[in-house]
Scaffold this motif. Structure first.
Motif, PDB file in Angstrom:
ATOM      1  N   HIS A 187       1.668   5.163  -2.285  1.00 45.76           N
ATOM      2  CA  HIS A 187       0.989   5.868  -3.423  1.00 45.76           C
ATOM      3  C   HIS A 187       2.359   6.872  -4.100  1.00 45.76           C
ATOM      4  O   HIS A 187       2.963   7.074  -3.375  1.00 45.76           O
ATOM      5  N   HIS A 221      -5.707  -0.122   5.221  1.00 46.17           N
ATOM      6  CA  HIS A 221      -5.448   0.519   6.472  1.00 46.17           C
ATOM      7  C   HIS A 221      -6.649   0.795   7.525  1.00 46.17           C
ATOM      8  O   HIS A 221      -7.029   1.809   7.756  1.00 46.17           O
ATOM      9  N   HIS A 238       0.826  -1.202  -0.043  1.00 49.73           N
ATOM     10  CA  HIS A 238       0.016  -0.027   0.009  1.00 49.73           C
ATOM     11  C   HIS A 238       0.678   1.237   0.052  1.00 49.73           C
ATOM     12  O   HIS A 238       0.974   1.749   0.971  1.00 49.73           O
ATOM     13  N   LYS A 280      -9.126  -0.789  -6.521  1.00 51.43           N
ATOM     14  CA  LYS A 280      -9.258   0.037  -5.406  1.00 51.43           C
ATOM     15  C   LYS A 280     -10.667   0.703  -5.185  1.00 51.43           C
ATOM     16  O   LYS A 280     -10.982   1.138  -6.431  1.00 51.43           O
ATOM     17  N   ASP A 338       0.735   2.957   3.508  1.00 52.37           N
ATOM     18  CA  ASP A 338      -0.005   4.003   2.973  1.00 52.37           C
ATOM     19  C   ASP A 338       0.958   5.322   2.555  1.00 52.37           C
ATOM     20  O   ASP A 338       0.407   6.389   3.048  1.00 52.37           O
TER      21      ASP A 338
HETATM   22 ZN   LIG Z   1      -3.870   4.884   0.783  1.00 49.67          ZN
END
Ligand SMILES: [Zn+2]
Length: 451
Positions: free
Chosen positions: A62, A239, A60, A145, A310
């Motif tokens: 970005h 998360h 996870h 997602k 994340d």
């Molecule tokens: Zn995320």
């Protein structure tokens, strides 16, 4: 016969199994032998009695949100390998059809990444919904997602009907197709936010938590596990942040075992009362020490399957914490400190076995996303993604030493115990003593297939 690479004097951690003293021989980027006998290699590494764990898989992250995608592919995956992360799962979203943009993104990634990389595609409109199966077949993406609550101004949420339709398609595709869901109730987040806004022009990190109370996560997990049960699809809750959310997971698991739960190393270590203030603003928010403890119990009791970060890298200038709570951007860099935090909090503070921690940090993400046993374990035939970890090493975090372009870390000044000292990715030593030895663009895109 000489192997390409041999790691000697290591305590080899097999996730979910245990620890064995053995030598690891590597040939052509793959593990060729795990043996008690003396192996010979062109290159030999002395692990000096340290643990050798499988490369960490952070499912996870970005890339390209607040900086150019190309730059983040380079800097943030470099930061990742410094921390023992050899594979990343990156969320990729936006636009209409991914056939227009995704092939170029893969090329950019392959030209720049240090880690191996796979992608999850955000499904947010009807075009994308219709094309999901072709994304699996033609683009090699089998995880999708969905945002039940969006990020205001950045990502739009989707409806329950949209979710059910998508889940049915995912069920039809079969393993390893899976829905990754950001589970928060959008309408309740809006209500809590409006109510707080009416009272406060600005606030602290503690106030921020009130905009996303634990029950918004609890309700959404209850609902999404119900919907996914109707469709009989595989689900991955991203998360998990709260004790309330964990309670919903435990309830739902009583009748639907066909879903997986991720929490993040930040949620396992940081709280809304920490001294970094609004630099720690995130969605979902940091919560209390009780929530952190509950999440660790969830890890120990097996309710939580995997660890991610994340990671959303950015500079302080972009974060804009000085502009107040309502204007601060969510996110923070975490990749380089992911494994150290897991070791510090899990192994040392709570006494959880290394083989259990590595199950969540490597093996389970590989299995859930269809990369196992190529990734996620130390076994003959698997990619030689290996990390030598000195579990006793203490180091004070300084963002300048984390190889990210971000100019802060939420952990700056804290001492963590347990650090990677050497990272091998597909047989190549890519980091030693926090020095990056690989060139950019040596990581590869991991295309996945439906069975
Ligand atoms: Zn995320």
């Amino acid at each position: 016969m000489n192997m390409d690479l041999v790691i000697k004097n290591g305590r080899v951690v097999i996730p979910g199994v245990g620890v064995v003293e053995a030598e690891i021989g590597v040939e052509n980027g793959k593990i060729a032998e795990i043996s008690k006998r003396n192996l010979e290699g062109e290159e030999e590494i002395d692990a000096k009695g340290n643990h050798v764990v499988p490369g960490v898989i952070d499912p996870h992250i970005h890339l390209g949100i607040f900086e150019a995608f190309e730059k983040e592919c380079e800097y943030e995956t470099r930061s990742a390998i410094s921390g023992g992360v050899t594979t990343v799962g990156c969320f990729f979203g936006g636009g209409e059809s991914y056939f227009d943009v995704f092939p170029d993104a893969v090329k950019t990634a392959e030209d720049n990444v240090y880690t191996d990389i796979f992608f999850h595609l955000v499904i947010g409109n009807d075009v994308q919904l219709e094309e999901m199966e072709r994304y699996a077949g033609e683009l090699g993406v089998t995880s999708f997602k969905f945002y039940m609550a969006g990020i205001p101004g950045i990502i739009e949420p989707v409806s329950d009907g949209f979710l059910l339709k998508a889940f049915r398609k995912i069920a039809e595709m079969g393993y390893p197709a899976i829905a990754c869901v950001h589970a928060e109730n959008a309408s309740l987040v809006d209500l809590a936010t409006e109510e707080l806004r009416a009272k406060m022009d600005d606030g602290t990190l503690e106030d921020w938590e009130k905009t996303h109370p634990g029950y918004v996560e609890e309700e959404a997990i209850t609902r999404v596990t119900y919907l996914v049960g109707l469709a009989n699809a595989r689900l991955y809750v991203v998360h998990l942040s709260s004790m309330d959310g964990l309670n919903a997971v435990i309830d739902a698991k009583q009748w639907n075992e066909n879903f997986y739960v991720e929490t993040t190393s930040p949620y396992l270590s940081l709280t809304k009362n920490d001294d970094f203030g609004l630099l720690g603003l995130m969605v979902p928010p940091f919560r209390s020490k009780e929530d952190v403890d509950a999440l660790w119990e969830g890890v120990e009791d097996g309710w939580i399957d995997s660890f991610g970060t994340d990671n959303v890298s950015m500079t302080r200038a972009v974060k804009s914490a000085e502009k107040g709570m309502w204007n601060t951007m969510p996110g923070y860099p975490f990749l380089a400190t992911h494994l150290p935090v897991i070791l510090h909090e899990g192994l040392h503070k709570r006494g959880i076995a290394l083989e259990t921690l590595m199950e969540k940090a490597s093996k389970n993400p590989a299995k859930i996303f269809g990369l196992y046993p190529r990734k996620g374990t130390i076994a003959v035939g698997s990619d030689a993604d290996l990390v030598v970890v000195d579990v006793k090493r203490e180091r004070k975090v300084n963002h300048e030493e984390l190889h990210s372009y971000s100019d802060f870390s939420l952990l700056d000044g804290r001492t963590l115990k347990g650090w990677p000292v050497l990272t091998v990715r597909r047989g190549e030593v890519v980091m030693q003593d926090n020095e990056i030895l690989a060139r950019k663009g040596t990581g590869m895109y991991l295309k996945r297939n439906l069975k």
